[in-house]
Design a protein around this motif. Structure first.
Motif, PDB file in Angstrom:
ATOM      1  N   THR A 297      -3.946  10.446   1.903  1.00 26.82           N
ATOM      2  CA  THR A 297      -4.596   9.233   1.403  1.00 26.82           C
ATOM      3  C   THR A 297      -4.545   8.086   2.400  1.00 26.82           C
ATOM      4  OG1 THR A 297      -2.577   8.655   0.231  1.00 26.82           O
ATOM      5  CG2 THR A 297      -4.322   9.626  -1.076  1.00 26.82           C
ATOM      6  N   SER A 298      -3.583   8.108   3.298  1.00 20.79           N
ATOM      7  CA  SER A 298      -3.521   6.994   4.248  1.00 20.79           C
ATOM      8  C   SER A 298      -4.405   7.236   5.468  1.00 20.79           C
ATOM      9  CB  SER A 298      -2.075   6.753   4.686  1.00 20.79           C
ATOM     10  OG  SER A 298      -1.585   7.878   5.380  1.00 20.79           O
TER      11      SER A 298
ATOM     12  N   THR B 227      -7.749   7.916   7.720  1.00 14.75           N
ATOM     13  CA  THR B 227      -9.192   7.689   7.717  1.00 14.75           C
ATOM     14  C   THR B 227      -9.877   8.900   8.343  1.00 14.75           C
ATOM     15  OG1 THR B 227     -10.832   5.976   8.066  1.00 14.75           O
ATOM     16  CG2 THR B 227      -9.488   6.542   9.955  1.00 14.75           C
TER      17      THR B 227
ATOM     18  N   PRO C 146       0.797  -1.243   0.000  1.00 17.90           N
ATOM     19  CA  PRO C 146       0.000   0.000   0.000  1.00 17.90           C
ATOM     20  C   PRO C 146       0.822   1.282   0.000  1.00 17.90           C
ATOM     21  CG  PRO C 146      -1.059  -1.621   1.381  1.00 17.90           C
ATOM     22  CD  PRO C 146       0.237  -2.241   0.926  1.00 17.90           C
ATOM     23  N   GLU C 147       1.917   1.327   0.753  1.00 16.18           N
ATOM     24  CA  GLU C 147       2.711   2.568   0.794  1.00 16.18           C
ATOM     25  C   GLU C 147       3.394   2.837  -0.557  1.00 16.18           C
ATOM     26  OE1 GLU C 147       2.967  -0.091   2.628  1.00 16.18           O
ATOM     27  OE2 GLU C 147       5.035  -0.768   2.908  1.00 16.18           O
TER      28      GLU C 147
ATOM     29  N   HIS D 136      -3.419   4.795  14.690  1.00 15.63           N
ATOM     30  CA  HIS D 136      -2.721   4.187  13.560  1.00 15.63           C
ATOM     31  C   HIS D 136      -3.449   4.438  12.248  1.00 15.63           C
ATOM     32  CE1 HIS D 136      -0.746   1.466  16.699  1.00 15.63           C
ATOM     33  NE2 HIS D 136       0.123   2.357  16.296  1.00 15.63           N
ATOM     34  N   ALA D 137      -4.774   4.488  12.326  1.00 16.54           N
ATOM     35  CA  ALA D 137      -5.563   4.765  11.113  1.00 16.54           C
ATOM     36  C   ALA D 137      -5.578   6.253  10.803  1.00 16.54           C
ATOM     37  CB  ALA D 137      -6.977   4.232  11.278  1.00 16.54           C
TER      38      ALA D 137
END
Lengths: 429, 429
Positions: free
Chosen positions: B327-328, B330, B16-17, B377-378
Motif C-alpha cells: 500500500t505504500s 507507487t 500514514p504508517e 522513496h516512493a
C-alpha cells in the motif's frame, strides 16, 4: 415499559442501504487518492477547543459541540480537519519528505441551527499538500478534484471548478487604496456579494473606499490574469482546463486562505458548492510557531452535497446503482433440502467461504421453496442444493436458470466456473 | 508565538504508517464479513445518555464522555454500539427480513483512568445476528471470529475460543438453591474469580450460599455439556471445533447477556481477550418495549489488542508487513529530465492515472538524480523519463534494472506490461 429511543436531531443512522451509498463515495475518494499517490492519515475526533479558537477566534465555539471533560479540559468534537493536520504535520515535520501528500476520510461535527439539509455531523474527504510553495501543487489538487468528479460519472455540463486567487484582490485593494488591514472585511463583502442585495454591497464597499462598479470592472477585466497563468497551463497539459472557469467572486469563507482558492461547483440548476479549498501558507506557522512555518494547500469535499448530486445526475446515479446492486448481492445460497444433511451443508459452506465466496444459508430448518425465496432476496447467483441424495448435489445457476448434478467434491470448481461467467439475461431482481 | 498544541491524552494520531495498519485490520474485518454475507451499517457517534443508562444504570456515566449540548440534551459519545444497534433494529424491525445479519466498523469513546495501553478511544468491529433464536446463529458468529483470526494469519496455538453459557450457571444456582435474583451478583463473582484471591472469592460465594469447591466441581464436571452440544456439532461440521474450548469461567462482564457467551482469547503468553460476545435476547425488548422483543447475538473486536497481537505473532506480522509494503508503494514515477517538457510529462501523468495507475512526480524542477531518489522513496516500480529528446522517452523497470526507449504513444502499454509481471529480484527498498 416501551420507552422509545430516538437518535439526536441532526445525526444520521446509516442502515445498510445508506451505509452502502456512503461506502460508494468513500471508495471513490480512496481510489482517486490512490492514483494521485496520496497517503491516508486520521486525527482524533476530540481536540482541545483551543486548537479551533487559535485559528478562528472565540466565536467558533458557538458552532461547536464543546464541553469540559472529566479532567477539566476544554474539548471540542472536531468541526474540520485542517487545524489537526497542521498540528500533526508540524509535530513531525522532520520525519516526512516534502512535499507531504496526505488525505483523510473522517467525520466532523457542527452545532448548526436546525434547517433542511443541514445535519450536525458529516463525513469529509480532506486532501492536502504541505511543504510545496509552487502553484504546481494547487494545480495537482484541482486536477484531483476534477478527476474525482469525472470518476463519479459527472460530465462537463454537470460541474465546474471556480478558480480564484486572493492575491488578485490584494492587487485591487492596493489600486483602490484600501488599507491592507481591511483584507478580511473586504473579502467578506466579496464572499457575500452573490447572495446579497446590490445596495447593501454598495454601501459596504463605499465604507471601505470602493464601489460595486470598481469591483465589477475588476472582475470582468483581465487584470488578474497573471495569477492564473501557471495553473491554467498545467491543467491544459492534463486536458482538464475545460472544467475550469476563473471567477474572482469566489473567495471562500475561511480566514486562513492565502493565494489560490477554488471550489467545485454544481453547475446544474441547484448551484451548490460541492467541495472547496485553497492555499493556506500561514497556518502551520500559526499552529506551531514561526519555526514550523510551511507552505500548504488543500481542499475538502463533504459527503452530503455530493451524494445528493450523484442521485440527481443520471450517469452518476447509474454508476451508484450498479455498485449498490453488486455490493448487496451474495454469490451463493446453500439450500439444505434435507435437515439430516445440515452437517454436510455446513462443510460445503465453510469450503466455499474459505475460497473467498460470499455464502448465505438458512439457519433454521425450512422448506426448499422458502429457501429459494431467501436466495432471491439475497440476490444469489448460484444455489447449491444439498438433499437426501448427498453426496450427489444440485448446482443451479439462478441467472441462467440452468442446473447440473454434481458430487460434493466438485462443488467448488463448478461454482467458480458459473461465477466467472457473466449471466446472459438480467439477474433475478 | 510558538505555542505547541498537543492531542488530548488517550487519543491517537494516525500518521500514514499507523493509518495503514488500521486499514489493514479494517480490510480484514470487511473481507470476512463479506464472505459471511453480513451487511455494513453505522450509527451516530453521539447518542442520548439515556440510551446507556437504560442498559447499564447511572454508574456508566462515570466512564463516558458525556455533556449537555447547546439544546440542553444530556448526550454521550458512544462507548459501545449494541444499544444503538438495538435502537435502530427495533425502529425498523418490519423493514428487514430476519435474520438480520449486520456488521459495523466505527470508533468508540470511554473516559478510562490513564494507564498503559488504555486509550480513551478505540475502533471496534461489531457483528450481530438479530431475529434468530437458534444456536446456529451463535455458531455462525463463533465461526466468523475463528475465520477472522485464521485470515489474519493466526494458527491454532495462537488463539482459542473460550465458550461458555450463562444458562449453565442458572442450572448451578438452582442446584445450590441460590435465589435467581442474585444472578448478576453471582456472575460477577465468577467473572472476577480468575484474577481474584481465592479467599475473597470463597467469602463472596459463601455469602451467596455456595463455595469455591462447589463451583470448581461444576466447572470440571460434564454437567453443563448439554448447553454446548448443538454449537460444537455445528463447528465440527465446519472443521473449526479444534479452535474452541469450553470454559464455564468465562461469563463476560456485560449485564445483558443471556445464554451463550464466548471470547477469542490470546493463548500465547500475554493471555488477553481479543474479542468477545454472546446472546442478548432481552435487549431489544428493553430498548424498544415488549412488542419489539427480538432474540439477538453478537460479538465485538477492538483494534488495539488485535493489532498488538498481530505485531507479536510472526506469520500474522509477515502478512501485515506485506500489505504495508504494497500500500505504500507507487506504481510509476514520471521523471521530468527537461523542464521544457513539463507539459508533455503532465499529459503522460494524466494518461497513466486515467488508466488507474498510481503516479508520482516532482512538482518542482530538480535534477534527474534527485528525482530517481524520489522514485526510490516512493517505492516506484517503473520510471518514465521524459527529456529533451521527447517524443522519444525512456521507460525503466526499477525492479529489474532494465530500460527501453519508446515513443510517447507507447508508454501506457509498456508500463502495463512491466507492472503485470512479478519482479525477479527484490524491489529496491
Amino acid at each position: 415499559m416501551g420507552e422509545k429511543f430516538q437518535s439526536l436531531p441532526g445525526f444520521r443512522d446509516f442502515y445498510p442501504e445508506d451505509c452502502a451509498v456512503r461506502n460508494y463515495v468513500f471508495d471513490h475518494w480512496r481510489a482517486v487518492a490512490h492514483r494521485y499517490n496520496f497517503h491516508e492519515y486520521e486525527g482524533p475526533l476530540l481536540e482541545p477547543s483551543e486548537l479551533y479558537k487559535k485559528k478562528s477566534g472565540d466565536e467558533i465555539l458557538q458552532q461547536l459541540f464543546h464541553f469540559e471533560d472529566r479532567g477539566e479540559r476544554s474539548v471540542a468534537m472536531r468541526p474540520e480537519l485542517t487545524p489537526t493536520l497542521a498540528r500533526m504535520a508540524v509535530a513531525r515535520q522532520r520525519d516526512y519528505r516534502k512535499p507531504i501528500r496526505w488525505f483523510s476520510i473522517g467525520q466532523f461535527f457542527r452545532y448548526e441551527k436546525r434547517q433542511k439539509g443541514r445535519g450536525r455531523e458529516f463525513y469529509q474527504l480532506n486532501v492536502d499538500i504541505l511543504g510545496e510553495a509552487s502553484e504546481v501543487a494547487d494545480a495537482e489538487l484541482i486536477a484531483f478534484a476534477i478527476d474525482l468528479m469525472l470518476d463519479l460519472g459527472f460530465a462537463a455540463g454537470d460541474f465546474i471548478i471556480r478558480l480564484s486567487n486572493r492575491d488578485a484582490w490584494i492587487d485591487f485593494m492596493q489600486n483602490e487604496s484600501i488599507p491592507q488591514e481591511k483584507l478580511q472585511d473586504f473579502l467578506q463583502v466579496i464572499d457575500k456579494m452573490e447572495r446579497e442585495k446590490p445596495e447593501l454591497t454598495e454601501k459596504k464597499l463605499n465604507a471601505l473606499g470602493s464601489s460595486r462598479q470598481a469591483v465589477d470592472n475588476f472582475i470582468t477585466s483581465n487584470a488578474a490574469e497573471k495569477h492564473f497563468t501557471s495553473i491554467m497551463t498545467d491543467l491544459k497539459a492534463r486536458n482538464l482546463a475545460n472544467h475550469v472557469t476563473i471567477d474572482l467572486g469566489v473567495v471562500r469563507g475561511l480566514a486562513y486562505y492565502t493565494g489560490t482558492v477554488f471550489e467545485v461547483f454544481d453547475s446544474s440548476k441547484s448551484m451548490r458548492a460541492v467541495a472547496g479549498g485553497g492555499r493556506y501558507d500561514e497556518l502551520c506557522g500559526l499552529i506551531g510557531g514561526n519555526s514550523s512555518s510551511m507552505p500548504a494547500c488543500g481542499f475538502a469535499m463533504g459527503d452530503v452535497v455530493i451524494t445528493d448530486l450523484i442521485k440527481e445526475t443520471k450517469k452518476a446515479n447509474a454508476r451508484l446503482l450498479n455498485y449498490l446492486g453488486n455490493t448487496s448481492a451474495t454469490d451463493i445460497q446453500v439450500i439444505i433440502a434435507d435437515e439430516a444433511n445440515r452437517q454436510q451443508a455446513l462443510a460445503s459452506i465453510q469450503q466455499l467461504r474459505n475460497a473467498g465466496f460470499r455464502v448465505n444459508y438458512s439457519m433454521t430448518a425450512s422448506k426448499v421453496g422458502k429457501q429459494f425465496t431467501q436466495a432471491e432476496h439475497a440476490k444469489a447467483r448460484v444455489a447449491v442444493i444439498i438433499g437426501s441424495e448427498f453426496p450427489e448435489i444440485t448446482i443451479k445457476d439462478l441467472a441462467q436458470r440452468r442446473e447440473q448434478k454434481a458430487e460434493a467434491g466438485e462443488i467448488l470448481e463448478m461454482v467458480r466456473t458459473i461465477l466467472a461467467t457473466e449471466p446472459e439475461g438480467p439477474l433475478i431482481a
